[in-house]
Write a protein that holds these residues in place. Structure first.
Motif, PDB file in Angstrom:
ATOM      1  N   LEU A 171       0.852  -1.193   0.000  1.00  0.00           N
ATOM      2  CA  LEU A 171       0.000   0.000   0.000  1.00  0.00           C
ATOM      3  C   LEU A 171       0.881   1.234   0.000  1.00  0.00           C
ATOM      4  CD1 LEU A 171      -3.049   0.928   0.305  1.00  0.00           C
ATOM      5  CD2 LEU A 171      -2.535   1.206   2.735  1.00  0.00           C
ATOM      6  N   LYS A 172       0.478   2.242  -0.746  1.00  0.00           N
ATOM      7  CA  LYS A 172       1.189   3.520  -0.770  1.00  0.00           C
ATOM      8  C   LYS A 172       0.190   4.653  -0.617  1.00  0.00           C
ATOM      9  CE  LYS A 172       4.484   4.077  -3.818  1.00  0.00           C
ATOM     10  NZ  LYS A 172       5.214   4.155  -5.111  1.00  0.00           N
ATOM     11  N   GLY A 173       0.598   5.720   0.048  1.00  0.00           N
ATOM     12  CA  GLY A 173      -0.278   6.871   0.203  1.00  0.00           C
ATOM     13  C   GLY A 173       0.437   7.998   0.920  1.00  0.00           C
ATOM     14  N   SER A 174      -0.311   8.982   1.341  1.00  0.00           N
ATOM     15  CA  SER A 174       0.253  10.109   2.087  1.00  0.00           C
ATOM     16  C   SER A 174      -0.750  10.559   3.138  1.00  0.00           C
ATOM     17  CB  SER A 174       0.597  11.267   1.146  1.00  0.00           C
ATOM     18  OG  SER A 174      -0.560  11.736   0.479  1.00  0.00           O
ATOM     19  N   THR A 175      -0.239  11.157   4.191  1.00  0.00           N
ATOM     20  CA  THR A 175      -1.094  11.630   5.269  1.00  0.00           C
ATOM     21  C   THR A 175      -0.333  12.655   6.096  1.00  0.00           C
ATOM     22  OG1 THR A 175      -2.557  10.946   7.082  1.00  0.00           O
ATOM     23  CG2 THR A 175      -0.397   9.892   6.972  1.00  0.00           C
ATOM     24  N   THR A 176      -1.022  13.252   7.057  1.00  0.00           N
ATOM     25  CA  THR A 176      -0.372  14.123   8.033  1.00  0.00           C
ATOM     26  C   THR A 176      -0.030  13.279   9.254  1.00  0.00           C
ATOM     27  OG1 THR A 176      -1.608  16.064   7.285  1.00  0.00           O
ATOM     28  CG2 THR A 176      -0.625  16.175   9.475  1.00  0.00           C
ATOM     29  N   ALA A 177       1.186  13.428   9.734  1.00  0.00           N
ATOM     30  CA  ALA A 177       1.636  12.645  10.890  1.00  0.00           C
ATOM     31  C   ALA A 177       1.938  13.554  12.073  1.00  0.00           C
ATOM     32  CB  ALA A 177       2.886  11.845  10.531  1.00  0.00           C
ATOM     33  N   SER A 178       1.580  13.096  13.257  1.00  0.00           N
ATOM     34  CA  SER A 178       1.927  13.779  14.499  1.00  0.00           C
ATOM     35  C   SER A 178       2.973  12.920  15.225  1.00  0.00           C
ATOM     36  CB  SER A 178       0.679  13.953  15.370  1.00  0.00           C
ATOM     37  OG  SER A 178       0.007  12.717  15.529  1.00  0.00           O
ATOM     38  N   PRO A 233       7.266  -2.411  24.338  1.00  0.00           N
ATOM     39  CA  PRO A 233       7.683  -1.200  25.054  1.00  0.00           C
ATOM     40  C   PRO A 233       7.841  -0.031  24.091  1.00  0.00           C
ATOM     41  CG  PRO A 233       9.522  -2.703  24.774  1.00  0.00           C
ATOM     42  CD  PRO A 233       8.304  -3.456  24.336  1.00  0.00           C
ATOM     43  N   MET A 234       7.639   1.168  24.597  1.00  0.00           N
ATOM     44  CA  MET A 234       7.808   2.357  23.773  1.00  0.00           C
ATOM     45  C   MET A 234       9.240   2.411  23.284  1.00  0.00           C
ATOM     46  SD  MET A 234       5.948   4.805  22.615  1.00  0.00           S
ATOM     47  CE  MET A 234       6.577   5.665  21.188  1.00  0.00           C
ATOM     48  N   GLN A 235       9.407   2.663  21.988  1.00  0.00           N
ATOM     49  CA  GLN A 235      10.737   2.626  21.389  1.00  0.00           C
ATOM     50  C   GLN A 235      10.737   3.382  20.070  1.00  0.00           C
ATOM     51  OE1 GLN A 235      11.333  -1.492  19.416  1.00  0.00           O
ATOM     52  NE2 GLN A 235       9.674  -1.829  20.913  1.00  0.00           N
ATOM     53  N   LYS A 236      11.928   3.658  19.596  1.00  0.00           N
ATOM     54  CA  LYS A 236      12.059   4.265  18.283  1.00  0.00           C
ATOM     55  C   LYS A 236      11.525   3.303  17.228  1.00  0.00           C
ATOM     56  CE  LYS A 236      15.439   6.634  15.357  1.00  0.00           C
ATOM     57  NZ  LYS A 236      16.865   7.048  15.210  1.00  0.00           N
ATOM     58  N   ARG A 277      -2.453   2.334  19.202  1.00  0.00           N
ATOM     59  CA  ARG A 277      -3.643   2.898  18.573  1.00  0.00           C
ATOM     60  C   ARG A 277      -3.652   4.416  18.733  1.00  0.00           C
ATOM     61  NH1 ARG A 277      -4.885  -0.424  14.915  1.00  0.00           N
ATOM     62  NH2 ARG A 277      -5.522  -2.498  15.592  1.00  0.00           N
ATOM     63  N   GLY A 278      -4.041   5.111  17.668  1.00  0.00           N
ATOM     64  CA  GLY A 278      -4.115   6.557  17.711  1.00  0.00           C
ATOM     65  C   GLY A 278      -3.604   7.138  16.396  1.00  0.00           C
ATOM     66  N   PRO A 279      -3.650   8.443  16.220  1.00  0.00           N
ATOM     67  CA  PRO A 279      -4.262   9.370  17.167  1.00  0.00           C
ATOM     68  C   PRO A 279      -5.777   9.193  17.245  1.00  0.00           C
ATOM     69  CG  PRO A 279      -3.453  10.511  15.210  1.00  0.00           C
ATOM     70  CD  PRO A 279      -3.112   9.081  15.041  1.00  0.00           C
ATOM     71  N   GLY A 280      -6.344   9.697  18.347  1.00  0.00           N
ATOM     72  CA  GLY A 280      -7.777   9.570  18.562  1.00  0.00           C
ATOM     73  C   GLY A 280      -8.570  10.604  17.797  1.00  0.00           C
ATOM     74  N   ASN A 281      -8.975  11.652  18.479  1.00  0.00           N
ATOM     75  CA  ASN A 281      -9.781  12.697  17.830  1.00  0.00           C
ATOM     76  C   ASN A 281      -9.074  13.363  16.652  1.00  0.00           C
ATOM     77  OD1 ASN A 281     -12.259  14.401  17.868  1.00  0.00           O
ATOM     78  ND2 ASN A 281     -10.747  16.025  18.235  1.00  0.00           N
ATOM     79  N   PRO A 282      -7.751  13.595  16.705  1.00  0.00           N
ATOM     80  CA  PRO A 282      -7.079  14.210  15.549  1.00  0.00           C
ATOM     81  C   PRO A 282      -7.248  13.442  14.242  1.00  0.00           C
ATOM     82  CG  PRO A 282      -5.670  14.344  17.469  1.00  0.00           C
ATOM     83  CD  PRO A 282      -6.823  13.456  17.850  1.00  0.00           C
ATOM     84  N   MET A 305      -3.545  10.803  10.336  1.00  0.00           N
ATOM     85  CA  MET A 305      -3.750   9.360  10.343  1.00  0.00           C
ATOM     86  C   MET A 305      -2.541   8.543  10.772  1.00  0.00           C
ATOM     87  SD  MET A 305      -6.865   8.808   9.536  1.00  0.00           S
ATOM     88  CE  MET A 305      -8.272   9.531   8.698  1.00  0.00           C
ATOM     89  N   LEU A 306      -1.521   9.183  11.300  1.00  0.00           N
ATOM     90  CA  LEU A 306      -0.345   8.443  11.746  1.00  0.00           C
ATOM     91  C   LEU A 306       0.320   9.198  12.883  1.00  0.00           C
ATOM     92  CD1 LEU A 306       1.440   5.951  11.161  1.00  0.00           C
ATOM     93  CD2 LEU A 306       2.780   7.390   9.609  1.00  0.00           C
ATOM     94  N   ASP A 307       0.678   8.463  13.928  1.00  0.00           N
ATOM     95  CA  ASP A 307       1.365   9.038  15.080  1.00  0.00           C
ATOM     96  C   ASP A 307       2.735   8.379  15.168  1.00  0.00           C
ATOM     97  OD1 ASP A 307       1.158  10.950  17.010  1.00  0.00           O
ATOM     98  OD2 ASP A 307      -0.185   9.839  18.325  1.00  0.00           O
ATOM     99  N   LEU A 308       3.771   9.109  14.803  1.00  0.00           N
ATOM    100  CA  LEU A 308       5.132   8.580  14.858  1.00  0.00           C
ATOM    101  C   LEU A 308       5.704   8.735  16.259  1.00  0.00           C
ATOM    102  CD1 LEU A 308       6.445  10.254  11.583  1.00  0.00           C
ATOM    103  CD2 LEU A 308       5.788   7.845  11.861  1.00  0.00           C
ATOM    104  N   ASP A 309       6.621   7.858  16.609  1.00  0.00           N
ATOM    105  CA  ASP A 309       7.299   8.069  17.892  1.00  0.00           C
ATOM    106  C   ASP A 309       8.135   9.340  17.800  1.00  0.00           C
ATOM    107  OD1 ASP A 309      10.456   7.376  17.849  1.00  0.00           O
ATOM    108  OD2 ASP A 309       9.399   6.230  16.315  1.00  0.00           O
ATOM    109  N   ALA A 310       8.321   9.994  18.933  1.00  0.00           N
ATOM    110  CA  ALA A 310       8.987  11.299  18.951  1.00  0.00           C
ATOM    111  C   ALA A 310      10.419  11.241  18.434  1.00  0.00           C
ATOM    112  CB  ALA A 310       8.969  11.869  20.366  1.00  0.00           C
ATOM    113  N   LYS A 311      11.105  10.133  18.645  1.00  0.00           N
ATOM    114  CA  LYS A 311      12.497  10.043  18.186  1.00  0.00           C
ATOM    115  C   LYS A 311      12.560   9.961  16.657  1.00  0.00           C
ATOM    116  CE  LYS A 311      14.339   7.987  22.411  1.00  0.00           C
ATOM    117  NZ  LYS A 311      15.074   6.833  23.020  1.00  0.00           N
TER     118      LYS A 311
END
Length: 248
Positions: free
Chosen positions: A40-47, A68-71, A101-106, A112-118
């Motif tokens: 699958l290929k596409g584009s979205t806004t990520a937080s 566990p939370m990780q990069k 799972r997430g983001p929720g309301n955003p 449509m995608l929540d990347l880890d902060a690192k």
């Protein structure tokens, strides 16, 4: 008068044509350029987010996958957990797997995608702040437009297609009808020679026309066989909603 081919000459030429056919048909599916199949290929806004179960910065505990939370751990509102792929931002490519799972309301607003902060920090040139769990040095930027590529679907519940909002509940349902993988590029298909046909149900994969009997064919028939094989080779070649306090 019939013209005779030396057996060795005919064998070598035919082998070369078959090699071209074998090499060419290997490129008939979409890929990433590194032999990884594209589903699958596409584009979205990520937080971005960072839930380490410490309770800091409003995080809600360990990720839904139990990892566990990780990069490289990302959250999706609808893709199955443990789905794998990568994102591209301004030429930078970073792998990820869906661990939460997430983001929720955003996600109702197209995020449509929540990347880890690192990973977010690496893509944007910022620095992960282990005290605030945020990304410094990006001027408060919390959203980026990315291209995404899925290379492996997770086996559990979730939508195996372009992402949809968390509120749809698609993340909780088994999807038995995944998206069709991208086909080869249109320009590659138009370059296929007339000798290449697509059989019903072959998903556009080229197949060769029936081959004549080399033993009974004359010189013209043998040449046509080798030419046809070369043409074919050339054508083929050618459960939870998590909302963090991190900016989204």
């Amino acid at each position: 008068m019939a013209v005779r081919f030396g057996k060795r000459t005919l064998t070598l030429v035919t082998a070369a044509a078959l090699t071209a056919l074998t090499v060419g048909t290997g490129a008939a599916h979409a890929d990433t350029g590194d032999d990884t199949k594209v589903l699958l290929k596409g584009s979205t806004t990520a937080s971005y987010f960072w839930d380490d179960s410490s309770g800091r910065a409003g995080d809600t505990g360990l990720p839904a996958s139990g990892k566990p939370m990780q990069k490289k751990l990302a959250a999706s509102p609808s893709w199955p957990l443990l789905t794998e792929g990568y994102v591209v931002y301004k030429g930078k490519k970073m792998p990820f797997f869906v661990g939460d799972r997430g983001p929720g309301n955003p996600s109702n607003n197209g995020i449509m995608l929540d990347l880890d902060a690192k990973t977010f920090a690496d893509l944007t040139g910022g620095t992960f702040n282990s005290r605030t769990l945020g990304v410094d040095g990006v001027g408060g930027q919390g959203h980026i437009k990315v291209d995404y590529v899925i290379t492996k679907w997770g086996e559990g519940v979730g939508k195996k297609n372009h992402p949809v909002a968390f509120s749809t509940g698609a993340w909780s349902r088994m999807d038995r009808n995944p998206a069709e993988p991208p086909q080869i590029l249109a320009e590659e298909r138009t370059e296929q020679s007339p000798e290449v046909k697509s059989a019903p149900g072959s998903a556009g994969r080229p197949i060769a026309a029936p081959q004549p009997d080399v033993e009974t064919a004359g010189a013209a028939g043998a040449l046509a066989l080798v030419g046809g094989l070369a043409a074919v080779g050339g054508a083929a070649f050618a459960g939870r909603e998590r909302i963090t306090s991190v900016k989204r």
